[in-house]
Write an enzyme that holds these catalytic residues in place. Structure first.
Site, PDB file in Angstrom:
ATOM      1  N   SER A   1      -2.492  -8.108  -6.271  1.00  0.00           N
ATOM      2  CA  SER A   1      -2.167  -7.031  -5.328  1.00  0.00           C
ATOM      3  C   SER A   1      -3.339  -6.076  -5.169  1.00  0.00           C
ATOM      4  CB  SER A   1      -0.923  -6.285  -5.794  1.00  0.00           C
ATOM      5  OG  SER A   1      -1.007  -5.953  -7.138  1.00  0.00           O
TER       6      SER A   1
ATOM      7  N   ASN B   1      -5.825  -7.929  -2.835  1.00  0.00           N
ATOM      8  CA  ASN B   1      -5.425  -8.338  -1.492  1.00  0.00           C
ATOM      9  C   ASN B   1      -4.502  -7.391  -0.729  1.00  0.00           C
ATOM     10  OD1 ASN B   1      -6.689 -11.032  -1.532  1.00  0.00           O
ATOM     11  ND2 ASN B   1      -5.249 -11.360  -3.202  1.00  0.00           N
ATOM     12  N   TYR B   2      -3.722  -6.570  -1.424  1.00  0.00           N
ATOM     13  CA  TYR B   2      -2.667  -5.841  -0.715  1.00  0.00           C
ATOM     14  C   TYR B   2      -2.783  -4.321  -0.712  1.00  0.00           C
ATOM     15  CZ  TYR B   2      -0.110 -10.179  -0.288  1.00  0.00           C
ATOM     16  OH  TYR B   2       0.274 -11.442   0.045  1.00  0.00           O
ATOM     17  N   ILE B   3      -3.445  -3.776  -1.716  1.00  0.00           N
ATOM     18  CA  ILE B   3      -3.477  -2.316  -1.804  1.00  0.00           C
ATOM     19  C   ILE B   3      -4.731  -1.789  -1.122  1.00  0.00           C
ATOM     20  CG2 ILE B   3      -3.676  -0.383  -3.399  1.00  0.00           C
ATOM     21  CD1 ILE B   3      -2.049  -2.120  -5.403  1.00  0.00           C
TER      22      ILE B   3
ATOM     23  N   SER C   1       0.833  -1.205   0.000  1.00  0.00           N
ATOM     24  CA  SER C   1       0.000   0.000   0.000  1.00  0.00           C
ATOM     25  C   SER C   1       0.865   1.252   0.000  1.00  0.00           C
ATOM     26  CB  SER C   1      -0.933   0.009   1.214  1.00  0.00           C
ATOM     27  OG  SER C   1      -1.912  -0.987   1.062  1.00  0.00           O
TER      28      SER C   1
END
Length: 843
Positions: free
Chosen positions: A798, A801-803, A598
């Site tokens: 991403s 799930n990640y940003i 992020s």
DNA sequence: ACCGACACTTAGGAACTCTGAC
DNA sequence: GTCAGAGTTCCTAAGTGTCGGT
């Protein structure tokens, strides 16, 4: 080869903090100075996208010291020195001259040959926060979202009751309205594109409120996950329908029992694929297949895989697939309706009186297990799941769904502390499979928001944590030094924690499970990582690291360790996480991935051209996304037709450039003065060679011929239907002759190309046309760049799930880009909770 | 301290559907 | 209407991290 630019630590510390943050989040105070001594480390790294290498499996497992003389807590200087371990020429690094444990324990043997796997060494000692920390976290003010802390993560684990018939009967009696109408009559409670700013409400049974904004609630995360839950259970795959096509064995037909035939058919479907060609897959399949033959056929000829010929069965499958493709519109419509009915029934549940979407309500059908990478069990038969193996989790007062006729559920429980609706165990690895709510549901949304809030907490703890581990890189205690080094790798390169795996899984590693062979050092501070990570995706990177990290890695690899030994032999994810909890409540290794993803993303978005076109802004967005995907090593295989597709785009681009060139030349000819006001019309078109133009014009002749023929046939078909006279062949022949003339003149160089506008078009109109072509060219170019850059990188993982989605929402607001351009429907639904942030929000 | 069980997130690829060019 | 390619959804494997029992 791509170059990854990672943020410098000075960048990382320059973060803004917004007013709605909880101040009290870092659980530790740091004595070290806040400046990051890593500053000097250039963090560019080269990444190659090679996939699937084979790594030898370690014969030696982590050495757990029982010997008093070699304990983790003992200072390195007190340990006995192994002369082989002594480094001759590094006087500045006295600590690193100390030996490692000379003892490395023999591998843990898997004691159990059965299918239900036991994880060989799973260290899991739970530790959370001190009561003080937990209390602190709970007392922290909560405006928008409760802070994510370990204390909050903690949940009471209750014993599951076994549903007695009496309890079940009571449950049924308790059900009020028929569930079908109850669920069907309500719209999903969570809506992605809501313009309604309804006040928040409590989680109680308030069914009429369709816009339940749980994220505006001050909900206690500690309690049960739900109060009431109603659903229809799970959907089983259809029974197998035998086709009775024999397997050909040594050229002779072998008629199979339907259970045997089913498994042969599973394999037939995979003939020619990577799985079908994989020796381990074939062996495992054949072993299970033969066992079934033995079970169902008193006498059978099946002895060896290579004598099996699946082609007749495969032909049958191909035929079926062709039939499906050739379905009429009506048939397709009917099958779509059937699917919708099923989705309507099983696809929704009532959670605390609100209609919510269920994720995977289908029981996984029997199949051959498709393990990834070099999975030792790949190809084994994954058996059909029976209702008797399924546990249903449902509200105490809800009607228990009917199991399929003639069957009963394995168990029915009413556990409000978990979020799953049904569960069963698969036979390959003994793993539990769950039916959860969909990604857009309130339960998933809550844990998602919690995850990102936790990562956001790390933003303000990170400087202290980095100082701490930088200091620990020189610790006298080996365990501490390993921990600090691993943490550096996790933080800088987004490595996964790396839990230990058993021998009956693919040999993949993460940070803590790295072996010496996975790291190659080159003086003074270059490191090459090369290992198979999750899903057997190769992680290959050469990069510079902190000098002390490099020295430590050299120390950890020293003799008597060999390439198969653990690099971090004094470290496990459990001990690492236990340490992290002392630095920030709730902090674990995986939080670093979310945080860094992020954070990098937000920083990269600063490159958005504020005055650019929408396409250029989106390109900048996707580039930022790509940086994150590269950091997290999210790869995908290059699609088969990639090169062809690139050539097509290139040709499309040149064709438009050619059109623009013609218009520009014409303008220069008829109005040469225009180039003073519009100098761009005098510019030449890059890439347009005489050779390309000639071949393009010749191809155009071919396609024009085809078009003329097709049009001729189509028109005549229509005329025939209308009962009118056909167009004479001579007309087509004349057209073709004209094209042939053109072809000839192109070949001998006398061809004058046709203008894409009529001769007397006003110059303003032509300029307008040129500007449209310019826009088209820009769009094609962006497409081309994106396509090439995305060749081996998957952006979606991403993004999903990640940003932190709030970064994207903020970006859209700031740069005036519609959210639909970057979040598809599913993402907008998943991230409803993030859509309300304003344009000043920052991660 | 260690282990298995458990619950959940993260992941890539296959299958399916939509869309725009022809 | 057909087709290719892009976009989306589905599927399920493979991770991480926690918990209770011993």
């Amino acid at each position: 080869m791509r170059v990854l630019q990672q943020q410098s630590s000075s960048q990382q510390s320059a973060v803004s903090t917004s007013a709605d943050d909880n101040g009290d989040r870092c659980g530790a105070s740091f004595s070290a100075s806040s400046s990051d001594s890593d500053d000097g480390v250039p963090l560019s790294a080269r990444i190659t996208n090679n996939r699937s290498a084979t790594n030898g499996k370690s014969s030696l497992r982590r050495g757990n010291d029982d010997s008093g003389s070699d304990s983790d807590s003992m200072p390195l200087s007190k340990l006995s020195v192994d002369p082989r371990a002594k480094r001759a020429n590094d006087s500045s690094d006295s600590e690193s001259d100390q030996p490692l444990s000379n003892k490395v324990k023999a591998p843990k043997k898997t004691t159990n040959g059965s299918i239900a796997t036991t994880t060989a060494v799973k260290r899991a000692k739970r530790e959370i926060v001190s009561p003080k920390d937990a209390k602190k976290a709970k007392m922290a003010p909560t405006l928008k979202a409760a802070p994510a802390t370990a204390a909050i993560d903690k949940k009471p684990r209750i014993k599951k009751d076994t549903a007695t018939p009496a309890a079940n009967a009571a449950s049924r009696r308790g059900s009020a309205a028929p569930l079908a109408s109850k669920i069907a009559n309500r719209k999903p409670s969570i809506k992605a594109e809501s313009s309604v700013t309804a006040p928040s409400q409590d989680g109680s049974e308030d069914s009429d409120n369709e816009e339940f904004k749980w994220w505006l609630e001050n909900k206690d995360n500690d309690g049960p996950k739900w109060k009431s839950l109603e659903h229809f259970g799970v959907l089983f795959p259809p029974e197998y329908e035998p086709h009775r096509i024999p397997l050909s064995y040594k050229g002779k037909p072998f008629k199979m029992h339907s259970e045997v035939e089913e498994v042969a058919t599973f394999f037939a479907a995979l003939v020619g694929t990577d799985h079908g060609n994989n020796k381990v897959f074939q062996d495992n399949f054949f072993s299970d297949f033969k066992e079934l033959c033995d079970k169902h056929h008193a006498k059978h000829p099946i002895k060896e895989f290579k004598s099996c010929d699946f082609s007749s069965i495969r032909a049958h499958l191909d035929g079926q697939s062709a039939k499906r493709k050739a379905m009429t519109k009506d048939e397709k419509e009917t099958s779509k309706k059937e699917k919708m009915l099923i989705d309507e029934k099983y696809g929704f549940c009532m959670l605390d009186g609100r209609r919510e979407k269920v994720g995977n309500f289908r029981i996984e059908p029997p199949a051959l297990f498709r393990g990834r990478g070099a999975h030792p069990k790949t190809g084994m038969l994954k058996k059909r799941v029976l209702p008797e193996q399924v546990t249903i989790n449902i509200g105490e007062n809800a009607k228990i769904p009917d199991p399929p006729p003639g069957h009963k559920w394995g168990n029915v429980i009413h556990d409000t502390t978990v979020t799953w609706l049904a569960m069963w165990k698969e036979n390959i690895n003994g793993n539990t499979k769950y039916v959860f709510l969909a990604a857009g549901s309130s339960l998933k949304g809550q844990s998602d928001m919690k995850k990102f809030d936790k990562a956001r907490n790390l933003v303000r703890c990170i400087d202290g944590i980095r100082s701490q581990y930088t200091k620990d890189l020189r610790s006298d205690i080996m365990a501490e030094r390993q921990r600090a080094t691993a943490l550096y790798l996790i933080d800088r390169f987004a490595l996964r924690a790396g839990n230990e795996k058993s021998d009956d899984e693919a040999d993949t590693v993460g940070c803590c499970s790295l072996r010496c062979e996975h790291v190659t050092l080159e003086a003074p501070n270059i490191v090459n990582f090369d290992f198979l990570g999750k899903d057997s995706i190769r992680y290959e990177r050469t990069t510079e690291v902190d000098k002390q990290v490099w020295k430590n890695l050299r120390l950890f690899q020293k003799a008597p360790k060999t390439k198969n030994d653990m690099l971090f032999d004094r470290l496990t994810p459990t001990t690492l996480n236990k340490h992290l909890q002392t630095l920030m409540p709730g902090l674990t290794a995986k939080v670093f991935r979310t945080f860094n993803a992020s954070f990098v993303f937000q920083n990269q978005l600063a490159n958005t051209p504020a005055n650019g076109t929408e396409a250029e802004k989106i390109l900048a967005y996707n580039r930022a996304n790509r940086e994150v995907a590269v950091l997290c090593n999210h790869q995908r295989t290059v699609s088969k037709g990639f090169q062809g597709q690139m050539t097509k785009i290139e040709d499309k681009l040149l064709a438009v450039r050619y059109q623009r060139k013609l218009l520009k030349s014409y303008l220069l000819e008829v109005a040469p003065d225009l180039k003073k006001k519009h100098p761009e019309i005098a510019k030449s078109e890059p890439g347009l060679t005489a050779k390309w133009i000639k071949s393009f014009l010749l191809v155009t002749c071919e396609t024009d011929c085809d078009k003329a023929r097709k049009k001729f046939e189509r028109d005549n078909e229509k005329l025939k239907e209308a009962g009118e006279a056909a167009i004479p062949e001579s007309k087509l022949a004349a057209q073709i002759a004209e094209i042939n003339e053109r072809e000839k003149s192109i070949k001998n160089g006398t061809y004058t190309p046709e203008l894409p506008v009529s001769k007397n078009t006003h110059t303003d109109k032509i300029l307008e046309k040129i500007s449209k072509l310019t826009e088209r060219i820009a769009n094609i170019e962006v497409d081309k760049i994106e396509k090439d850059e995305n060749k081996t990188t998957a952006l979606s993982t991403s993004k999903i799930n990640y940003i932190d989605p709030r970064i994207s929402v903020t970006w859209c607001k700031k740069y005036n880009v519609p959210l639909e351009k970057i979040f598809n429907k599913a993402l907008r639904e998943k991230f409803t909770w993030a859509l309300d942030v304003d344009s000043t929000w920052s991660f």
